[in-house]
Write a protein that holds these residues in place. Structure first.
Motif, short mmCIF file in Angstrom:
data_model
loop_
_atom_site.label_atom_id
_atom_site.label_comp_id
_atom_site.label_asym_id
_atom_site.label_seq_id
_atom_site.Cartn_x
_atom_site.Cartn_y
_atom_site.Cartn_z
N MET A 164 3.22 -6.05 -24.35
CA MET A 164 4.38 -5.82 -23.48
C MET A 164 4.12 -6.47 -22.12
SD MET A 164 6.29 -2.15 -23.17
CE MET A 164 5.86 -1.51 -24.77
N ALA A 165 5.12 -7.18 -21.63
CA ALA A 165 4.94 -7.88 -20.36
C ALA A 165 5.17 -6.93 -19.19
CB ALA A 165 5.91 -9.04 -20.28
N ARG A 166 4.48 -7.22 -18.13
CA ARG A 166 4.63 -6.38 -16.95
C ARG A 166 5.30 -7.18 -15.82
NH1 ARG A 166 -0.43 -3.24 -14.48
NH2 ARG A 166 0.17 -1.82 -16.15
N VAL A 167 6.31 -6.55 -15.22
CA VAL A 167 6.94 -7.14 -14.04
C VAL A 167 6.71 -6.18 -12.87
CG1 VAL A 167 9.12 -7.85 -13.00
CG2 VAL A 167 8.68 -8.34 -15.42
N VAL A 168 6.29 -6.74 -11.75
CA VAL A 168 6.01 -5.93 -10.58
C VAL A 168 7.08 -6.16 -9.53
CG1 VAL A 168 4.39 -5.58 -8.67
CG2 VAL A 168 3.52 -5.92 -11.00
N VAL A 169 7.59 -5.05 -9.00
CA VAL A 169 8.54 -5.13 -7.88
C VAL A 169 7.87 -4.53 -6.66
CG1 VAL A 169 10.83 -4.52 -7.03
CG2 VAL A 169 10.48 -4.94 -9.48
N ASP A 170 7.68 -5.35 -5.64
CA ASP A 170 7.13 -4.87 -4.37
C ASP A 170 8.28 -4.65 -3.40
OD1 ASP A 170 4.33 -4.73 -4.76
OD2 ASP A 170 4.24 -6.92 -4.74
N VAL A 171 8.28 -3.48 -2.77
CA VAL A 171 9.33 -3.15 -1.80
C VAL A 171 8.68 -2.88 -0.46
CG1 VAL A 171 11.19 -1.53 -1.20
CG2 VAL A 171 10.82 -2.16 -3.60
N MET A 172 9.15 -3.57 0.56
CA MET A 172 8.61 -3.39 1.92
C MET A 172 9.74 -3.14 2.90
SD MET A 172 5.30 -3.63 1.91
CE MET A 172 4.99 -3.74 3.67
N LEU A 173 9.49 -2.31 3.90
CA LEU A 173 10.46 -2.18 4.99
C LEU A 173 10.65 -3.54 5.64
CD1 LEU A 173 9.37 1.07 6.86
CD2 LEU A 173 11.49 0.72 5.61
N LYS A 174 11.86 -3.83 6.06
CA LYS A 174 12.10 -5.09 6.78
C LYS A 174 11.25 -5.13 8.03
CE LYS A 174 16.67 -5.85 4.98
NZ LYS A 174 17.99 -6.42 5.17
N PRO A 175 10.85 -6.33 8.46
CA PRO A 175 9.92 -6.45 9.60
C PRO A 175 10.42 -5.74 10.85
CG PRO A 175 10.30 -8.59 8.56
CD PRO A 175 11.22 -7.64 7.89
N GLU A 176 11.73 -5.71 11.07
CA GLU A 176 12.25 -5.14 12.31
C GLU A 176 12.35 -3.62 12.26
OE1 GLU A 176 13.89 -7.05 10.19
OE2 GLU A 176 16.00 -6.46 9.95
N ILE A 177 12.09 -3.01 11.08
CA ILE A 177 12.22 -1.56 10.96
C ILE A 177 10.88 -0.90 11.30
CG2 ILE A 177 12.71 0.36 9.40
CD1 ILE A 177 15.19 -1.20 9.71
N LEU A 178 10.92 0.05 12.22
CA LEU A 178 9.72 0.79 12.61
C LEU A 178 9.13 1.52 11.41
CD1 LEU A 178 7.99 2.01 15.03
CD2 LEU A 178 9.61 3.91 14.97
N ARG A 236 5.14 -0.16 -4.63
CA ARG A 236 4.94 -1.10 -5.73
C ARG A 236 5.40 -0.42 -7.02
NH1 ARG A 236 0.87 -5.08 -7.66
NH2 ARG A 236 0.32 -4.53 -9.80
N PHE A 237 6.28 -1.09 -7.74
CA PHE A 237 6.76 -0.59 -9.03
C PHE A 237 6.23 -1.50 -10.13
CE2 PHE A 237 9.78 0.60 -5.78
CZ PHE A 237 10.08 1.91 -6.06
N GLU A 238 5.59 -0.92 -11.14
CA GLU A 238 5.11 -1.70 -12.28
C GLU A 238 6.00 -1.40 -13.48
OE1 GLU A 238 1.01 -0.58 -12.66
OE2 GLU A 238 0.39 -1.83 -10.96
N LEU A 239 6.72 -2.38 -13.92
CA LEU A 239 7.68 -2.20 -15.01
C LEU A 239 7.11 -2.80 -16.29
CD1 LEU A 239 10.85 -3.49 -13.08
CD2 LEU A 239 9.95 -1.16 -13.12
N GLU A 240 6.98 -1.99 -17.33
CA GLU A 240 6.56 -2.50 -18.65
C GLU A 240 7.83 -2.86 -19.40
OE1 GLU A 240 3.42 -2.94 -19.03
OE2 GLU A 240 2.81 -1.74 -17.29
N VAL A 241 8.01 -4.13 -19.64
CA VAL A 241 9.27 -4.63 -20.18
C VAL A 241 9.19 -4.76 -21.70
CG1 VAL A 241 10.96 -6.50 -20.09
CG2 VAL A 241 9.66 -5.89 -18.04
N GLU A 242 10.17 -4.17 -22.37
CA GLU A 242 10.27 -4.35 -23.82
C GLU A 242 10.93 -5.69 -24.09
OE1 GLU A 242 12.61 -0.99 -24.84
OE2 GLU A 242 10.91 0.38 -24.97
N GLY A 243 10.37 -6.46 -24.98
CA GLY A 243 10.97 -7.75 -25.30
C GLY A 243 10.56 -8.82 -24.31
N PRO A 244 11.14 -10.01 -24.47
CA PRO A 244 10.72 -11.14 -23.64
C PRO A 244 11.21 -11.03 -22.20
CG PRO A 244 12.58 -11.76 -25.02
CD PRO A 244 12.21 -10.37 -25.42
N VAL A 245 10.36 -11.51 -21.29
CA VAL A 245 10.78 -11.56 -19.89
C VAL A 245 11.41 -12.92 -19.65
CG1 VAL A 245 10.05 -11.31 -17.49
CG2 VAL A 245 8.93 -9.98 -19.26
#
Lengths: 86, 244
Positions: free
Chosen positions: A1-15, A42-51
C-alpha cells in the motif's frame, strides 16, 4: 500500500504560540542555537490502490477542505516511495 | 441552496398561548453548553428544540444556536469535524437562505470552519485556558441576535476557552470594520490575542453571528456573573421572529 503524506503548517504570518513555547524551553533543556520553532501537523495516509493523478487530486481536495484550514494554514502533499526508506 | 421554510413564529399560535417561536439547540458529541442554552432560550420565552448532529432535519425551527463545548474533542481543529456533520450541511444551506444562526464559543469555531463567517480561531496567544467574566462592547445592533442592545453598550458575560484567538487577513479585517460587522469587542484588555480585540462578528446579512464569550451563562441573576447581560441575545431573536 502506498503512503501519501500531508504536511500542514500555519501560514508564516500567523502567530504560533505553541512553537514559541517549545523554542523558549529549548535552552533550559540544554539545546542551544535554535532561533525559531514552528509547530505543524503531519498526516500519513495509507492509500488503497494506485496513487495516480486522480487519487492525488482527491487527496489534494481532502487536504484543502478538511485536513487544513486554508484561511490560516498551508499544506503540502508528498508521495512516499513504495520501496520504503533507503 | 434550498429555500427556507416560512417561519412558524406566531404571537398567539402556540399550544400554551405564548409566543410560538422554536429555537433549535444543536448537540454534537462533546458539546457542553446545550442545556444552559436551552434554558436561556426558554427564559427568553421561546421553545427550545434539541437538535442532534447526525440528523438532517431541523424540525421546523425558526433559528439555531450552536453552543459551546469541545465537539469531537476539538480534534484536528476546533469545529473542523463538526462542520461536516449531516445537520451542519442543512444548517449551512438554511443560514445562506437567511435563517438566523448564533454560534457561541465552539459554535463560533464551527461557523468559521463552515465559512459562514470569515477568519479562523486559534490557540490563545498565552496558551492558557481562560475562565472569567469578560467585559465586551456591543458594536453592532443590526444583527438578528443583538437588536435588544444599544450600540456601544458594555456588557459582562463569561469567557471560557483556550482556542479563542480570532485571526483573519488584513483585508478581511478592514472589510469587517468598514461594513460594521465586528459585532463585539473585548474591553479592559485583550484576553487571547484576537486581532483588533474582536470578540464576535456577523455575516453580511446579519443573520449569522458568532462570538467566543457565553451569553447563555448570564441570563439569571442567581448564577454566573450575577447579571443578565446575555439575555438580550435570546430576547433579540425572539422579537425579530415574532415581528417577522
Amino acid at each position: 500500500m502506498a503512503r501519501v503524506v500531508v504536511d500542514v503548517m500555519l501560514k508564516p504570518e500567523i502567530l504560533d504560540p505553541q512553537g514559541q513555547a517549545v523554542q523558549r524551553a529549548l535552552p533550559r533543556l540544554g539545546f542551544e542555537g535554535i532561533a525559531d520553532v514552528r509547530q505543524g501537523k503531519r498526516f500519513e495516509l495509507e492509500v488503497e490502490g494506485p496513487v495516480d493523478d486522480a487519487a492525488l487530486a482527491r487527496i489534494h481536495e481532502m487536504a484543502e477542505t478538511f485536513l487544513a484550514n486554508t484561511v490560516i494554514e498551508d499544506f503540502e502533499v508528498k508521495v512516499e516511495t513504495s520501496e520504503g526508506p533507503k | 441552496m434550498t429555500a427556507r421554510p416560512s417561519p412558524t413564529a406566531t404571537l398567539n399560535g402556540g399550544p400554551t398561548g405564548r409566543w410560538n417561536v422554536r429555537i433549535g439547540v444543536v448537540t454534537f458529541p462533546g458539546t457542553l453548553d446545550d442545556r444552559d442554552t436551552q434554558r436561556a432560550v426558554r427564559i427568553a420565552g421561546a421553545e427550545a428544540v434539541p437538535l442532534w448532529h447526525r440528523d438532517k432535519d431541523l424540525k421546523q425551527v425558526d433559528a439555531v444556536v450552536l453552543p459551546g463545548g469541545f465537539s469531537y474533542g476539538d480534534y484536528l481543529r476546533a469545529g473542523a469535524i463538526s462542520r461536516f456533520s449531516p445537520l451542519m450541511e442543512t444548517i449551512i444551506d438554511q443560514a445562506k437562505a437567511g435563517m438566523p444562526v448564533l454560534g457561541i464559543c465552539n459554535g463560533f469555531q464551527v461557523l468559521t470552519e463552515s465559512h459562514l463567517l470569515p477568519g479562523a480561531m486559534l490557540r490563545n496567544n498565552h496558551l492558557h485556558f481562560i475562565c472569567r467574566d469578560q467585559k465586551l462592547r456591543v458594536e453592532s445592533t443590526s444583527t438578528a441576535w443583538t437588536a435588544d442592545y444599544t450600540a456601544g453598550q458594555e456588557i459582562s458575560i463569561p469567557l471560557k476557552n483556550i482556542d479563542g484567538r480570532y485571526v483573519a487577513d488584513e483585508r478581511t479585517l478592514d472589510l469587517l470594520e468598514a461594513e460594521g460587522r465586528v459585532a463585539f469587542r473585548y474591553l479592559d484588555g485583550n484576553p487571547n490575542g484576537s486581532l483588533r480585540d474582536i470578540a464576535g462578528i456577523t455575516n453580511e446579512a446579519g443573520n449569522v453571528v458568532g462570538l467566543m464569550p457565553h451569553p447563555e451563562h448570564a441570563v439569571e441573576p442567581l448564577v454566573g456573573t450575577g447579571r443578565t447581560d446575555g439575555l438580550g441575545f435570546f430576547t433579540s431573536i425572539l422579537k425579530k421572529l415574532v415581528n417577522a
